[in-house]
Scaffold this motif. Sequence first.
Motif, short mmCIF file in Angstrom:
data_model
loop_
_atom_site.label_atom_id
_atom_site.label_comp_id
_atom_site.label_asym_id
_atom_site.label_seq_id
_atom_site.Cartn_x
_atom_site.Cartn_y
_atom_site.Cartn_z
N ALA A 84 0.84 -1.20 0.00
CA ALA A 84 0.00 0.00 0.00
C ALA A 84 0.87 1.25 0.00
O ALA A 84 1.80 1.38 0.79
N GLY A 85 0.57 2.15 -0.91
CA GLY A 85 1.32 3.40 -0.99
C GLY A 85 2.65 3.28 -1.70
O GLY A 85 3.40 4.24 -1.78
N GLU A 86 2.93 2.10 -2.25
CA GLU A 86 4.20 1.89 -2.94
C GLU A 86 3.97 1.88 -4.46
O GLU A 86 3.32 0.98 -4.97
N ALA A 87 4.51 2.86 -5.14
CA ALA A 87 4.32 2.94 -6.59
C ALA A 87 4.98 1.77 -7.30
O ALA A 87 4.53 1.34 -8.37
N THR A 88 6.04 1.23 -6.71
CA THR A 88 6.76 0.13 -7.35
C THR A 88 6.08 -1.21 -7.13
O THR A 88 6.41 -2.20 -7.79
N GLY A 89 5.13 -1.27 -6.19
CA GLY A 89 4.43 -2.52 -5.94
C GLY A 89 5.28 -3.60 -5.34
O GLY A 89 5.03 -4.79 -5.55
N VAL A 90 6.32 -3.21 -4.59
CA VAL A 90 7.18 -4.21 -3.95
C VAL A 90 6.78 -4.37 -2.49
O VAL A 90 6.46 -3.40 -1.81
N ALA A 91 6.80 -5.60 -2.02
CA ALA A 91 6.41 -5.88 -0.63
C ALA A 91 6.76 -7.32 -0.31
O ALA A 91 7.18 -8.10 -1.18
N ALA A 92 6.58 -7.70 0.95
CA ALA A 92 6.70 -9.09 1.37
C ALA A 92 5.30 -9.70 1.23
O ALA A 92 4.59 -9.89 2.21
N PHE A 93 4.90 -9.97 -0.01
CA PHE A 93 3.55 -10.48 -0.25
C PHE A 93 3.41 -11.85 0.42
O PHE A 93 4.21 -12.75 0.17
N PRO A 94 2.39 -12.03 1.27
CA PRO A 94 2.31 -13.23 2.13
C PRO A 94 1.67 -14.46 1.49
O PRO A 94 0.86 -15.14 2.11
N TYR A 95 2.06 -14.76 0.24
CA TYR A 95 1.46 -15.89 -0.47
C TYR A 95 2.54 -16.82 -1.01
O TYR A 95 3.47 -16.37 -1.69
N GLU A 96 2.39 -18.09 -0.74
CA GLU A 96 3.35 -19.08 -1.23
C GLU A 96 3.50 -19.01 -2.73
O GLU A 96 4.63 -19.07 -3.27
N SER A 97 2.40 -18.87 -3.46
CA SER A 97 2.44 -18.88 -4.92
C SER A 97 3.30 -17.75 -5.49
O SER A 97 3.96 -17.92 -6.52
#
Length: 225
Positions: A84-97
């Motif tokens: 959220a709030g990140e234009a680059t869309g980078v994060a520790a996305f919490p999904y195995e897939s």
Amino acid sequence: MKQVEVRKELARARAGLYRFLGGLYIMEVDEETLANMKQMQFPTDCANEELAEAYRGLEKAIADLNNEDLEDVAADYAKTFLAAGEATGVAAFPYESIYTNKKREIGGRTEQETLALYALHGWEPSKDMFRTMNDHIGLELEFMAVLCEEELLSCQTDNADRAAMSSRDQNEFLRKHLKWAGAFCMDISKYAQTAFYQAVGKVTNVFLEQEREMLAMGGAIWDIA
């Protein structure tokens, strides 16, 4: 203390930690959760010094939090896990897939495999639980708690064969479906801004590393005497 009693206590404690950590990834911390966390005691004197240090870090992060800080913690949750709030869309996305699919696409076969395993063990996420993809880290940790409780029940009923099977189920799920957790926790260390989520990621990573080592040893530790 008899080995079976040690195993019961350990299974109960492990289930509790899996469920606690899973819940922190499912939902943001609210006032009730914070109050409950402040009453918790972590085994900061455990034999694994790296894990003991991680517990101490989490304990301090919780002690330093006040209700006035929860808005900042919620914002960090949204940024760290949802970009959220990140234009680059980078994060520790919490999904195995996301971590196991070469195209980093969410869902698909991976999610279906986890759903099938949940059903095989007669487990379905609570209707009160935030509805999300079945390969969410919070649900996978909750499922490990379910498997630990299966082991506990097997010990309580003196079913050595079922207890051994439960141990194998845990080991297999860790190896096949939580193998991405290390990379996920590394991303938490990159993106989390609060000491709280930094500490949560550290405990998760070190605890799962210990779990892999213990479960891989199989009967040497887990067999009922």
